[in-house]
Scaffold this active site. Structure first.
Site, PDB file in Angstrom:
ATOM      1  N   HIS A   1      -3.349   4.635   1.744  1.00 33.69           N
ATOM      2  CA  HIS A   1      -2.267   3.705   2.052  1.00 33.69           C
ATOM      3  C   HIS A   1      -2.863   2.476   2.723  1.00 33.69           C
ATOM      4  CE1 HIS A   1       1.113   1.691   3.661  1.00 33.69           C
ATOM      5  NE2 HIS A   1       0.948   2.112   4.905  1.00 33.69           N
TER       6      HIS A   1
ATOM      7  N   CYS B   1       5.697   5.079   3.698  1.00 34.36           N
ATOM      8  CA  CYS B   1       4.358   4.716   3.216  1.00 34.36           C
ATOM      9  C   CYS B   1       3.677   5.830   2.423  1.00 34.36           C
ATOM     10  CB  CYS B   1       3.478   4.309   4.391  1.00 34.36           C
ATOM     11  SG  CYS B   1       4.198   3.024   5.424  1.00 34.36           S
TER      12      CYS B   1
ATOM     13  N   ASN C   1       0.599  -4.823   3.947  1.00 32.19           N
ATOM     14  CA  ASN C   1       1.134  -3.469   3.901  1.00 32.19           C
ATOM     15  C   ASN C   1       2.410  -3.492   3.066  1.00 32.19           C
ATOM     16  OD1 ASN C   1       2.456  -1.039   4.406  1.00 32.19           O
ATOM     17  ND2 ASN C   1       1.891  -0.970   6.559  1.00 32.19           N
TER      18      ASN C   1
END
Length: 315
Positions: free
Chosen positions: A241, A113, A271
């Site tokens: 993020h 990530c 995500n």
């Protein structure tokens, strides 16, 4: 040594949209359960015939077009991804081939990530050291390939997509547009976020990640601002993020960016791992929420419990 700047951005998401109602027909969940816990309403899911390098190439082509650059002008391609199935050719090489690039250096960067902000720092360092003049930096992940679609704690989180930036050497005597990176990791907590096994599957210890992100990361983000010679109050936008809205919103508040637009693309995209920051940043710019030259904090965190952030100037 010359600094670098982002001259253009681009993003791409697959056509298929998976809603919370769709997920409620697949696992024991509901729209109310998902939105109350993670804030996500929809996500884009790639088809079996859409590999991660194809997602990356679409975003990269848009960034190149926005920058007014042709593929032969790029001398380094960096792709941040953790979901490529094949080891070789790597994803960067496949992106270069799809775009018809004649011979750039090609590297994949797997920091999950936090991959895009690590790759952006690497591009900046390459430019400063004279190893590259124009760099294509892409964050792309196909999380649907590594998801257990029977596990309601993880399948509600993920989406597929890609975002890209063209990074070029700043003109001599001008201010750099990519600030110094603040990066690191917590190796002893690396198992808190995992993509492992055969076949590989995404899993995480959600509460551990939440506590770490909301308590430790604000200090790191403020230090990234300090390295750029700014305070959080100077920021025009914050692009974190896009892990979970319950992480993004409190983290943005605790950083102290009181005047900043806060990217909340997680609501619509889920995500998307390494894609989440360039995807959200590209949308913030496309929507006109920030102006050219504005300072924007990019901060990635997650897998390996790695983190990386820097202040950039908006293209």
């Amino acid at each position: 040594m010359s600094g670098s700047r982002i001259t253009a951005l681009g993003h791409y998401q697959p056509a298929r949209v998976l809603t919370n109602e769709d997920l409620a027909g697949m696992v024991d969940t509901s729209d109310a359960w998902i939105t109350s816990r993670v804030g996500i309403r929809t996500r884009h899911i790639a088809g079996s015939d859409e590999p991660v390098d194809e997602l990356a190439a679409h975003a990269a082509a848009k960034a190149l077009a926005a920058a007014g650059r042709t593929p032969d002008e790029i001398d380094l391609v960096l792709v941040a991804t953790s979901t490529a199935i094949d080891r070789s050719p790597n994803t960067a090489a496949r992106v270069a081939a799809r775009l018809g690039m004649p011979g750039p250096a090609v590297m994949d960067i797997n920091v999950v990530c936090a991959g895009f902000t690590h790759a952006l720092a690497t591009a900046d360092h390459a430019v400063r050291a004279g190893g590259a003049h124009r760099v294509l930096v892409v964050g792309a992940d196909k999380m649907s390939d590594v998801t257990d679609w029977t596990d309601r704690t993880t399948c509600v989180l993920v989406g597929d997509g890609a975002g890209a930036a063209v990074v070029e050497a700043a003109a001599p005597g001008t201010e750099s547009g990519v600030g110094p990176v603040l990066w690191g990791s917590v190796p002893e907590m690396g198992n808190a976020v995992r993509i492992e096994g055969t076949p590989p599957r995404f899993a995480q210890e959600g509460q551990s990640v939440y506590r770490w992100a909301t308590t430790r990361l604000p200090e790191f983000a403020r230090r990234a601002c300090e390295k750029a010679g700014l305070t959080p109050a100077d920021l025009a936008a914050v692009v974190l993020h896009q892990a979970n809205l319950r992480i993004v919103e409190p983290l943005a508040r605790r950083i102290g960016a009181v005047n900043a637009v806060v990217a909340r693309d997680v609501v619509d995209s889920g995500n998307t791992s390494a894609a989440s920051i360039p995807l959200a940043f590209s949308k913030v710019v496309e929507q006109g929420a920030v102006s050219a030259g504005d300072p924007v904090l990019l901060f990635g965190f997650g897998g390996n419990l790695s983190y990386a952030g820097q202040v950039v100037r908006c293209p």
